[in-house]
Write a protein that holds these residues in place. Structure first.
Motif, PDB file in Angstrom:
ATOM      1  N   GLY A 220       0.819  -1.210   0.000  1.00 35.24           N
ATOM      2  CA  GLY A 220       0.000   0.000   0.000  1.00 35.24           C
ATOM      3  C   GLY A 220       0.850   1.254   0.000  1.00 35.24           C
ATOM      4  O   GLY A 220       0.337   2.371  -0.158  1.00 35.24           O
ATOM      5  N   VAL A 224      -2.505   3.690   1.067  1.00 33.80           N
ATOM      6  CA  VAL A 224      -3.787   3.027   1.300  1.00 33.80           C
ATOM      7  C   VAL A 224      -3.567   1.888   2.288  1.00 33.80           C
ATOM      8  O   VAL A 224      -2.438   1.470   2.545  1.00 33.80           O
ATOM      9  CB  VAL A 224      -4.400   2.484  -0.011  1.00 33.80           C
ATOM     10  N   ARG A 225      -4.641   1.360   2.822  1.00 33.71           N
ATOM     11  CA  ARG A 225      -4.543   0.327   3.843  1.00 33.71           C
ATOM     12  C   ARG A 225      -3.963  -0.958   3.273  1.00 33.71           C
ATOM     13  O   ARG A 225      -4.373  -1.435   2.206  1.00 33.71           O
ATOM     14  CB  ARG A 225      -5.928   0.052   4.424  1.00 33.71           C
ATOM     15  N   ASP A 270      -8.565  -0.902  -7.600  1.00 36.86           N
ATOM     16  CA  ASP A 270      -8.195  -0.914  -6.191  1.00 36.86           C
ATOM     17  C   ASP A 270      -6.941  -1.736  -5.929  1.00 36.86           C
ATOM     18  O   ASP A 270      -6.064  -1.339  -5.169  1.00 36.86           O
ATOM     19  CB  ASP A 270      -9.367  -1.480  -5.368  1.00 36.86           C
ATOM     20  N   ARG A 289      -1.522  -2.385  -4.041  1.00 36.35           N
ATOM     21  CA  ARG A 289      -2.606  -1.446  -3.808  1.00 36.35           C
ATOM     22  C   ARG A 289      -2.143   0.001  -3.886  1.00 36.35           C
ATOM     23  O   ARG A 289      -2.967   0.901  -3.992  1.00 36.35           O
ATOM     24  CB  ARG A 289      -3.236  -1.701  -2.432  1.00 36.35           C
ATOM     25  N   ASN A 290      -0.838   0.222  -3.814  1.00 35.84           N
ATOM     26  CA  ASN A 290      -0.309   1.579  -3.874  1.00 35.84           C
ATOM     27  C   ASN A 290      -0.768   2.237  -5.176  1.00 35.84           C
ATOM     28  O   ASN A 290      -0.360   1.821  -6.265  1.00 35.84           O
ATOM     29  CB  ASN A 290       1.217   1.522  -3.820  1.00 35.84           C
TER      30      ASN A 290
END
Length: 305
Positions: A220, A224-225, A270, A289-290
């Motif tokens: 992430g 992001v998580r 996502d 997810r990054n």
């Protein structure tokens, strides 16, 4: 410098024309990009290296160049090594696991089995465990089949030293790479089962497919998580997958020459999930997810050897 124009993959570079330097650079651009990407694992940084390569190439007296392809590879490799050392320092402060930047690739990449293997997420992570010069030598020798003399000029070593480095790097990679080459059909079957599990929200159906010591890495980038440490073991990985829920839409794609999944949430990309298969079982899951690493997924990236 010559006029800039857009390439088919959306990047910029010298426009094609009658200028011999430009024509040579454009002819070898996909190969040069592939060399740098395999050394860095970052398309964004690879594009920067190619721009630096072009600036140096544009100032070369072509009358003194015997082998233009070899000369370009040499410039590119030296620039990539400089960038690789910078990236290694940057990765030391990276938040959570670092994964390579995934690339949407055309079918011809998957058809070249050796190229697809060399740019797979699993192989790029293995290459991360090599020292910079070892990585350059391995890529140039094993993937692009360059001669030891040619590699020696690119990395500023003697041919004898390059032979030793290549032998050491080859043994290092062999001990860590997937134990078998998985057929495209087998990879697609595994991915289809994984997709069904995600879409139904019942990843326990994957128990027969996931290795007991499977490892999930989620990148992430602190934006992001994502899990900040590797998730190890089938039970733990399944618990993470259960949290994905059914709020995502899933579609298959060719990522880095291999079948992968694109997860969209609210119409936006996502996550990109790639798999590592060993002996028919999923031993690695790589979830990028990054958002800074997902910008190129909307278009195919040309690669070649």
């Amino acid at each position: 410098m010559t006029e800039q124009s857009a390439h088919t993959d959306g990047t910029t570079g010298p426009s094609s024309g009658t200028d011999p330097a430009t024509e040579t650079f454009v002819a070898h651009r996909n190969l040069l990009f592939t060399v740098v990407y395999e050394m860095l694992g970052s398309a964004a940084d690879a594009e920067d290296v190619l721009q630096e390569t072009w600036l140096r190439w544009a100032g070369v007296d072509l009358g003194t160049v015997r082998d233009r392809r070899a000369y370009l590879v040499r410039i590119t490799t030296r620039q990539a090594l400089t960038r690789l050392r910078t990236l290694r320092r940057r990765k030391e402060s990276y938040v959570g696991p670092w994964l390579p930047e995934p690339l949407l690739t055309a079918p011809d990449v998957a058809e070249d089995v050796e190229l697809a293997d060399s740019v797979s997420m699993a192989m790029l992570l293995v290459l991360e465990t090599l020292a910079p010069t070892e990585r350059a030598v391995f890529v140039l020798r094993e993937v692009f089949d360059l001669g030891y003399d040619e590699i020696a000029e690119a990395v500023d070593k003697t041919p004898a030293a390059v032979r030793q480095i290549a032998h050491r790097a080859r043994a290092h990679v062999a001990a860590r790479r997937p134990r078998e080459t998985v057929s495209p059909d087998r990879a697609r079957d595994a991915l289809a089962a994984f997709r069904r599990a995600v879409e139904t929200g019942d990843p326990r159906g994957l128990l027969d497919l996931i290795a007991p010591d499977v490892v999930l890495l989620t990148d992430g980038g602190g934006i992001v998580r994502a899990a900040l440490r590797p998730v190890v073991g089938a039970a733990e990985v399944i618990r993470v997958l259960e949290r994905i829920g059914t709020s995502v839409s899933v579609r298959p794609a060719q990522i880095n020459g291999h079948p992968a999944l694109l997860l969209h949430r609210g119409g936006e990309l996502d996550t990109v999930i790639a798999l590592r298969l060993d002996a028919g079982l999923v031993t690695g899951l790589y979830a990028v997810r990054n958002p800074e690493k997902l910008s190129r997924i909307g278009r195919e990236t040309a690669m070649s050897r």
